[in-house]
Design an enzyme around this catalytic site. Structure first.
Site, mmCIF file in Angstrom:
data_model
loop_
_atom_site.group_PDB
_atom_site.id
_atom_site.type_symbol
_atom_site.label_atom_id
_atom_site.label_comp_id
_atom_site.label_asym_id
_atom_site.label_seq_id
_atom_site.Cartn_x
_atom_site.Cartn_y
_atom_site.Cartn_z
ATOM 1 N N GLU A 122 27.736 53.550 39.675
ATOM 2 C CA GLU A 122 28.076 52.316 38.964
ATOM 3 C C GLU A 122 28.236 52.555 37.465
ATOM 4 O O GLU A 122 29.145 52.005 36.837
ATOM 5 C CB GLU A 122 27.009 51.243 39.223
ATOM 6 C CG GLU A 122 27.020 50.674 40.623
ATOM 7 C CD GLU A 122 28.335 49.991 40.970
ATOM 8 O OE1 GLU A 122 29.024 49.506 40.060
ATOM 9 O OE2 GLU A 122 28.685 49.951 42.166
ATOM 10 N N CYS A 181 48.008 39.529 49.250
ATOM 11 C CA CYS A 181 46.629 39.143 48.943
ATOM 12 C C CYS A 181 46.008 38.393 50.120
ATOM 13 O O CYS A 181 46.577 37.416 50.608
ATOM 14 C CB CYS A 181 46.586 38.272 47.694
ATOM 15 S SG CYS A 181 44.908 37.752 47.247
ATOM 16 N N ASP A 204 32.300 41.686 37.596
ATOM 17 C CA ASP A 204 32.804 42.709 36.676
ATOM 18 C C ASP A 204 34.206 42.288 36.249
ATOM 19 O O ASP A 204 34.655 41.167 36.535
ATOM 20 C CB ASP A 204 32.802 44.087 37.334
ATOM 21 C CG ASP A 204 33.958 44.272 38.304
ATOM 22 O OD1 ASP A 204 34.453 43.263 38.870
ATOM 23 O OD2 ASP A 204 34.399 45.423 38.505
ATOM 24 N N CYS A 240 44.241 30.436 46.410
ATOM 25 C CA CYS A 240 44.409 30.756 44.991
ATOM 26 C C CYS A 240 45.144 29.647 44.247
ATOM 27 O O CYS A 240 46.340 29.436 44.435
ATOM 28 C CB CYS A 240 45.158 32.080 44.833
ATOM 29 S SG CYS A 240 45.268 32.633 43.121
ATOM 30 N N CYS A 255 44.787 42.142 43.247
ATOM 31 C CA CYS A 255 44.803 41.167 42.153
ATOM 32 C C CYS A 255 44.695 41.905 40.816
ATOM 33 O O CYS A 255 43.793 41.675 40.014
ATOM 34 C CB CYS A 255 43.655 40.171 42.327
ATOM 35 S SG CYS A 255 43.805 38.698 41.297
ATOM 36 N N CYS A 269 50.655 39.508 44.890
ATOM 37 C CA CYS A 269 50.249 38.252 45.540
ATOM 38 C C CYS A 269 50.679 38.166 46.999
ATOM 39 O O CYS A 269 49.991 37.547 47.824
ATOM 40 C CB CYS A 269 50.799 37.057 44.759
ATOM 41 S SG CYS A 269 50.087 36.873 43.096
ATOM 42 N N TYR A 277 26.165 42.856 35.520
ATOM 43 C CA TYR A 277 26.961 43.368 36.637
ATOM 44 C C TYR A 277 26.280 44.556 37.303
ATOM 45 O O TYR A 277 26.109 44.594 38.533
ATOM 46 C CB TYR A 277 28.364 43.780 36.193
ATOM 47 C CG TYR A 277 28.996 44.697 37.216
ATOM 48 C CD1 TYR A 277 29.430 44.181 38.435
ATOM 49 C CD2 TYR A 277 29.074 46.075 37.008
ATOM 50 C CE1 TYR A 277 29.938 45.017 39.426
ATOM 51 C CE2 TYR A 277 29.581 46.909 37.986
ATOM 52 C CZ TYR A 277 30.015 46.386 39.192
ATOM 53 O OH TYR A 277 30.500 47.208 40.174
#
Length: 377
Positions: free
Chosen positions: A48, A208, A150, A214, A199, A205, A132
């Site tokens: 991370e 997605c 994030d 959305c 995204c 799109c 995060y």
């Protein structure tokens, strides 16, 4: 047809995400195939921190496994020197991350029995672990059901709810409300992947999995609104000064303890340390160059470099001295009375063949490549 809110159709929203992740998610990443009982939370933690501001491919191919081989536990990391850690971090940038890793390990050894503590709040008390990272480590390393945000998830949520300038609190609240508590691990990993692969700043799109929810799909470029932070321009002169003694070539480097450049650029109102903790070629801002001191040197190249908030334009000067005393005298002449330049001493004259073992700044790495490639030297 009006767009359905994900909040009003959570089971369907979760099902779409789960189906997409099983088919298209990056399920093979090594840090996604670890125990979630805390026993491998260290490996999750390292991944991370490395993934902040860094592409997954670079972390996977160059840094993750070498780091874990050298520092397989928090105890091993706590017992390391800062220079060892920075050398392995070399090329990842944002070196404060590496220093905080070591500080965090030392605290964990001292206060937590050599392990990361459980719980978002406890993790956030450690250096370098923000909201995060704490959430991700809790979920992916300890199996806890927590939501987090994030940069990628921020973009997904901003478009999902047509939020132009959402606050972190707004987004964190959405992360908690939208969380799939039945499988928080896969759900959170899927959100990260949707943000990274679908995204994106220029979104895909049409593919997605959550497009039907959305609210910003008609104009995704508007969500979130980009806040540009222009980089400051910085002009530096680097000095490659070397000599040969007993068939060994040496080059001058500033030692890590005091190799930072204190800058007061025309575009900045505060002093900044550049590459603190790393070896560097000696350098000064180009406006401080003294022409009379440059007589023995040759300008062998210019190059540009980006580092944190700076766009750096660099001049590279070179000369070969007869011995160390001549090299030191030349450096004193070049750097003396440069009021904006922090104390350079000690200067280390390093055997050139040992450079790969040192934590050297990427700025100086580029300079040495130019030096090595110059056919006249």
């Amino acid at each position: 047809m009006p767009t359905r809110s994900a909040l009003d159709a959570l089971p369907t929203f979760h099902a779409h995400i789960a189906k997409w992740y099983a088919k298209c998610g990056r399920v093979e990443l090594p840090w996604r195939n670890l125990a979630r009982d805390g026993s491998q939370s260290y490996e999750v933690y390292i991944s991370e921190i490395m993934l902040q501001q860094t592409q997954v491919s670079r972390v996977l191919e160059e840094f993750y496994f070498p780091f874990l081989r050298t520092f397989p536990t928090l105890t091993a990391l706590a017992e390391s020197s800062e220079q060892e850690v920075l050398r392995l971090w070399q090329g990842l940038g944002y070196y404060t991350r590496a220093r905080n890793l070591r500080k965090c390990a030392q605290i964990c050894v001292e206060k937590h029995g050599g392990a990361l503590p459980r719980g978002v709040e406890n993790l956030q008390k450690l250096p370098g672990i923000g909201s995060y990272s704490a959430g991700a480590i809790s979920c992916f390393g300890f199996g806890e059901s927590v939501g987090f945000v994030d940069a990628n998830i921020r973009r997904v949520f901003s478009r999902l709810f047509a939020l132009a300038n959402p606050t972190h609190t707004e987004l964190q609240n959405l992360a908690t409300k939208l969380l799939d508590t039945n499988d928080s691990f896969s759900y959170n990993q899927a959100l990260l992947d949707i943000g990274a692969l679908v995204c994106k700043p220029k979104p895909l799109c049409l593919v997605c999995p959550i497009r039907e929810f959305c609210q910003g799909s008609h104009a995704p470029q508007n969500y979130p609104q980009k806040v540009s932070k222009p980089r400051e321009s910085l002009h530096l002169a680097l000095f490659a000064i070397d000599f040969c003694e007993s068939d060994i070539s040496y080059i001058a480097l500033t030692a890590p303890q005091q190799d930072s450049l204190s800058l007061d650029s025309p575009h900045s109102t505060h002093h900044t340390q550049l590459y603190a903790g790393l070896y560097n070629l000696p350098m000064i801002p180009t406006p401080l160059l003294k022409s009379h001191a440059l007589n023995p040197l040759t300008l062998i190249g210019h190059y540009k470099h980006a580092y944190t908030k700076y766009n750096i334009t660099t001049q590279l000067w070179h000369t070969r001295c007869t011995d160390e005393s001549m090299a030191r005298a030349l450096l004193d002449s070049l750097l003396h009375n440069s009021s904006q330049y922090s104390a350079q001493k000690p200067i280390a004259f390093v055997p050139i063949h040992t450079l790969p073992t040192l934590p050297l700044s990427s700025l100086s790495h580029k300079a040495l490549k130019i030096l090595h490639a110059n056919p006249m030297l």
